[in-house]
Write an enzyme that holds these catalytic residues in place. Structure first.
Site, PDB file in Angstrom:
ATOM      1  N   CYS A 130       0.828  -1.209   0.000  1.00  0.00           N
ATOM      2  CA  CYS A 130       0.000   0.000   0.000  1.00  0.00           C
ATOM      3  C   CYS A 130       0.863   1.261   0.000  1.00  0.00           C
ATOM      4  O   CYS A 130       1.543   1.553  -0.974  1.00  0.00           O
ATOM      5  CB  CYS A 130      -0.978  -0.037   1.173  1.00  0.00           C
ATOM      6  SG  CYS A 130      -2.383   1.071   0.981  1.00  0.00           S
TER       7      CYS A 130
ATOM      8  N   HIS B 172      -3.654  -5.548   1.026  1.00  0.00           N
ATOM      9  CA  HIS B 172      -3.533  -5.899   2.439  1.00  0.00           C
ATOM     10  C   HIS B 172      -4.027  -7.343   2.608  1.00  0.00           C
ATOM     11  O   HIS B 172      -4.844  -7.831   1.833  1.00  0.00           O
ATOM     12  CB  HIS B 172      -4.375  -4.969   3.304  1.00  0.00           C
ATOM     13  CG  HIS B 172      -3.861  -3.572   3.373  1.00  0.00           C
ATOM     14  ND1 HIS B 172      -2.692  -3.247   4.031  1.00  0.00           N
ATOM     15  CD2 HIS B 172      -4.347  -2.412   2.865  1.00  0.00           C
ATOM     16  CE1 HIS B 172      -2.493  -1.943   3.928  1.00  0.00           C
ATOM     17  NE2 HIS B 172      -3.473  -1.417   3.224  1.00  0.00           N
TER      18      HIS B 172
END
Length: 495
Positions: A334, A433
């Site tokens: 991310c 994630h």
């Protein structure tokens, strides 16, 4: 009490301070109660950078997702209607019912607290329509007397529901008797009268040594002690970055693989790496520390990519990471993925002011923040040909979830249309994630790292017992569950 909930059952777990174990207690109770009842967790307001994406793309605190899993139900935004994600400079992103609402200072947030109050009332009402028991969690210390007029998560929730209350104290910190007694005395009378039980958490040793103190505490307060929970290592995801400090420097010393995770100032979703702790030594390295001699380096997610990139560069950690280029895998998740690129163009969405920043330059991507929009979605992707690390699982599916602002361009994606790899395949970035929750991803990474060292892969060490059942059993053994069932007005669990 909210309208039409007279026949609904509620239980509120409050604490004497942050990190006393409220979330774990609620998780245990959700698993226990779910044996005979339809149970939902609820936390009116959570402040955490570890979050979860629901099946309909809403963002909530990871603790409520964990509690829902323990209860055997699907997490929803109503279980955590307000999520605050600190960005720095006393500003947090406010998430209402799973959607990004605005960046606000504490003062601005409390100025609109009545509106937020209405949001949580609506969420509770919807949960009451679907579930017959709601196990609720407070936040921080319940006796924050400076916030009583605007508190929605402790005093506010207590008053809305008129629920029986369990108060939890942490003996590991010391002063547990004073903190429990003091909290009770400082609670408003209309809330104090609903405190029906006390729990002492994280005790190491023989609880018999506490007996005289427990007796006196009960005499002073008129409230029974429901039990003493022992300290033990939880096998459920951590709620926030405070838990990083609980991870021992000796954890994982017996493993042959060493993975360094950069502890960014605003690190988020570090739960991404907890599955690796069953197979490797996972170290969280502060920006001022030496990286040592890692077998792999991971730059995690962050709530503020531009600020944490500046910190990474100014601390010298960026140069330390780049010194390992071509020698060990360097992975970015991310915000860490965004930092690995050539540049970040921010119109003021991320850092507050328009800026163009140089990234670490290890991936051929540019990330642009040009709209206050967040991508929140659960996804399934296919592993593409990207180099030696994941070559053994090419064509296999991986699951994960995305929580990010900004758009990154990539000519060499790794997972479907997501991510990027360099020419060597040793630098990989992704928005996914939960990547290491996938067994095939964990095995591929650890196998590659062991093979480089001339070592043989061994299956990960995961206990057979379900971690939620394990936690529930510890609670059953150490808490007076008959009293807890009684205070809610329920029949005890059928054994």
């Amino acid at each position: 009490m909210t309208a039409n909930n007279a026949n609904k059952k509620h239980l509120l777990v409050l604490g004497t301070a942050s990190h006393v174990g409220k979330s774990a207690i609620v998780t245990a109770l959700c698993r226990i109660f779910s044996a005979d009842h339809k149970v939902a967790p609820f936390k009116a307001q959570n402040m955490s950078l570890n979050s979860w994406i629901t099946v309909d793309g809403k963002e909530i605190g990871i603790a409520q997702a964990i509690q829902a899993k323990a209860a055997g139900v699907e997490p929803t935004a109503d279980m955590n209607p307000v999520l605050l994600k600190p960005k720095g400079d006393r500003v947090s992103q406010v998430i209402l019912l799973g959607e990004p609402y605005a960046d606000k200072s504490a003062g601005a947030y409390y100025d609109s607290i009545e509106e937020t109050h209405d949001v949580l009332k609506g969420a509770l009402k919807r949960l009451e329509a679907e579930y017959d028991l709601i196990v609720m969690e407070g936040a921080g210390g319940a006796a924050e007397i400076n916030l009583y007029d605007r508190d929605i998560v402790n005093i506010g929730t207590a008053r809305i529901t008129d629920a029986p209350i369990i108060l939890v104290g942490d003996i590991e910190r010391g002063g547990v008797f004073a903190s429990l007694y003091g909290t009770i005395q400082l609670l408003p009378e209309d809330v104090r009268k609903n405190v029906r039980g006390l729990i002492i958490n994280k005790f190491r040793g023989d609880p018999a040594i506490l007996e005289s103190g427990l007796t006196e505490l009960e005499e002073l307060t008129g409230i029974p002690v429901l039990g003493v929970m022992p300290y033990f290592k939880l096998r459920i995801p951590s709620e926030d970055s405070v838990s990083i400090g609980d991870k021992s420097a000796d954890d994982g010393e017996h493993y042959d693989v060493d993975i360094a995770v950069i502890r960014l100032t605003r690190i988020s979703n570090f739960t991404d790496f907890e599955p690796l702790e069953h197979m490797a030594k996972v170290r969280y390295v502060d920006l001022s520390d030496d990286l040592g001699n890692p077998d792999a380096i991971i730059i995690p997610g962050t709530k503020n990519t531009t600020s944490d990139l500046n910190d990474l560069v100014e601390s010298g950690m960026a140069d330390k990471i780049k010194s390992f280029y071509g020698m060990v895998p360097i992975l970015g998740i991310c915000g860490g993925y965004q930092m690995l690129g050539k540049s970040i163009v921010d119109s003021g969405i991320e850092g507050g002011e328009s800026a163009r920043l140089d990234g670490l330059g290890l991936l051929d991507i540019e990330t642009v923040f040009d709209a206050y929009e967040k991508r929140t979605v659960q996804v399934t992707k296919t592993v593409k040909e990207s180099g030696p690390i994941f070559d053994s699982i090419k064509g296999e599916d991986v699951k994960g979830y995305e929580i990010h602002m900004g758009i990154s361009s990539s000519k060499r994606p790794v997972f479907g249309d997501d991510g990027c790899a360099d020419d060597s395949g040793l630098v990989i970035g992704t928005y996914l994630h939960g990547l290491f929750d996938n067994v095939n991803i964990r095995r591929a990474l650890i196998s590659y790292l062991l093979e480089k060292k001339g070592l043989e892969f061994k299956e990960e060490e995961i206990p057979d017992k379900d971690p939620y059942d394990e936690l529930a059993d510890v609670a059953r053994e150490n808490l007076d569950m008959n009293k807890i069932y009684g205070m809610i007005g329920l029949e005890p669990e059928k054994v």
